[in-house]
Write a protein that holds these residues in place. Structure first.
Motif, PDB file in Angstrom:
ATOM      1  N   THR A  76      -0.763 -13.325   1.679  1.00 35.39           N
ATOM      2  CA  THR A  76      -1.864 -12.999   2.657  1.00 35.39           C
ATOM      3  C   THR A  76      -3.017 -12.801   1.766  1.00 35.39           C
ATOM      4  N   SER A 114       4.271 -10.520  15.582  1.00 33.56           N
ATOM      5  CA  SER A 114       2.963 -10.043  14.876  1.00 33.56           C
ATOM      6  C   SER A 114       2.839 -10.492  13.615  1.00 33.56           C
ATOM      7  N   ALA A 133      -9.304  -9.235  12.024  1.00 35.45           N
ATOM      8  CA  ALA A 133      -7.927 -10.045  11.831  1.00 35.45           C
ATOM      9  C   ALA A 133      -7.472 -10.441  10.443  1.00 35.45           C
ATOM     10  N   ASN A 136      -7.275  -7.113   8.315  1.00 32.82           N
ATOM     11  CA  ASN A 136      -6.111  -6.341   8.430  1.00 32.82           C
ATOM     12  C   ASN A 136      -4.692  -7.101   8.397  1.00 32.82           C
ATOM     13  N   ASN A 140      -1.041  -5.353   8.086  1.00 35.09           N
ATOM     14  CA  ASN A 140      -0.311  -5.623   9.239  1.00 35.09           C
ATOM     15  C   ASN A 140       1.150  -6.204   8.791  1.00 35.09           C
ATOM     16  N   LYS A 143       3.409  -3.742   6.906  1.00 39.17           N
ATOM     17  CA  LYS A 143       4.223  -2.839   7.893  1.00 39.17           C
ATOM     18  C   LYS A 143       5.129  -3.182   8.990  1.00 39.17           C
ATOM     19  N   SER A 144       4.904  -4.649   9.358  1.00 39.94           N
ATOM     20  CA  SER A 144       6.055  -5.133  10.171  1.00 39.94           C
ATOM     21  C   SER A 144       7.158  -5.664   9.356  1.00 39.94           C
TER      22      SER A 144
END
Length: 285
Positions: A76, A114, A133, A136, A140, A143-144
């Motif tokens: 990411t 998500s 977006a 984060n 994100n 966390k998921s």
């Protein structure tokens, strides 16, 4: 007169030579430009397939669940770097994380939704939302994934991974999109097995276990072509370690049978070393 004719002859040869060189040069430029467009200028369509079997509780250079999360974080961040290097307002890159078969858990399936962002879906008036977006994205996803791994480990109901079935029925539709550079990253220990799908035909099987490797069995071709897809397989954790070369060869030949020509299969390693593999693969031209 002879001198003029000879000079004219030399001039003709020189012009022919120059034209040939120019044509060759233009041809080379054309090929180079074409390659450049294919590998660097197209938006990325990044798919991450995670083998959610009992491999996630194994340890080698750290707990596998933590390593997986770190690896997705590297991906990411690499995507984020690409987004900000170009005008993010026009970015159309896509990324998604998924499991196959899908976990038998409503919470995990909801969290999986998500783990997908399509930057091409934002319209011109949503530049701020698009930038948020991107900013984060890493937090994100992290966390998921943490929640998904925690739930899977606590429930101790590992679903395995049907990698063979995925390439047979889903890969082309889920991971290949026209106008994109399509990259699939698979996190697996290299032992392809699903209890609901195991078949043997002669010296071929649609799964990989220690037993099939010992018998030097190959993978049954799916019969499906998945051209236009690049595949990076990470975290292969052979047991014994000497089986890695067998796994690499078996999966590599299987990819080739499907028309996949650009791929890399890498052994489990320290996250920092794996980060270099990811960067090199994504930045190859």
């Amino acid at each position: 007169m002879k001198t003029k004719l000879f000079s004219s002859f030399l001039l003709t040869i020189a012009l022919a030579f120059i034209c040939t060189e120019l044509n060759g040069s233009c041809s080379s430029c054309s090929k180079k430009d074409s390659t450049s467009v294919n590998s660097t200028n197209l938006p990325l369509n990044l798919s991450i397939y995670i083998d959610l079997s009992d491999r996630i509780v194994k340890e080698r250079d750290g707990l596998q669940a933590s390593k997986d999360t770190a690896i997705v974080g590297f991906i990411t961040r690499e995507l984020n770097n690409k987004l900000w290097k170009k005008n993010i307002k026009y970015a159309k890159d896509r990324i998604k994380v998924f499991f196959y078969p899908a976990p038998n858990s409503n919470e995990i399936n909801q969290l999986s939704k998500s783990l997908e962002v399509d930057f091409g879906q934002f319209d011109k008036k949503q530049t701020k939302e698009k930038m948020n977006a991107a900013q984060n994205l890493n937090a994100n996803f992290n966390k998921s994934l943490q929640t998904i791994y925690d739930n899977s480990i606590s429930e101790h109901k590992f679903i395995g991974s049907d990698i063979w079935g995925f390439f047979d029925t889903k890969a082309k539709d889920m991971c290949v999109k026209n106008g994109y550079r399509n990259v699939l990253v698979i996190l697996t220990d290299g032992y392809i097995y699903d209890e609901h799908r195991n078949k043997i035909e002669g010296n071929q099987a649609n799964y990989i276990t220690k037993q099939t490797l010992a018998k030097e069995m190959s993978l049954i071709p799916t019969g499906k072509k998945v051209e236009g897809l690049e595949v990076l397989v990470l975290e292969v954790n052979a047991d014994p370690i000497g089986d890695f070369n067998k796994i690499e060869e078996t999966i590599g030949e299987w990819f080739k049978s499907m028309g996949i020509t650009k791929f890399k299969i890498a052994e489990t390693d320290l996250p920092k070393n794996t980060e270099s593999i990811i960067q090199n693969f994504l930045n190859q031209k």
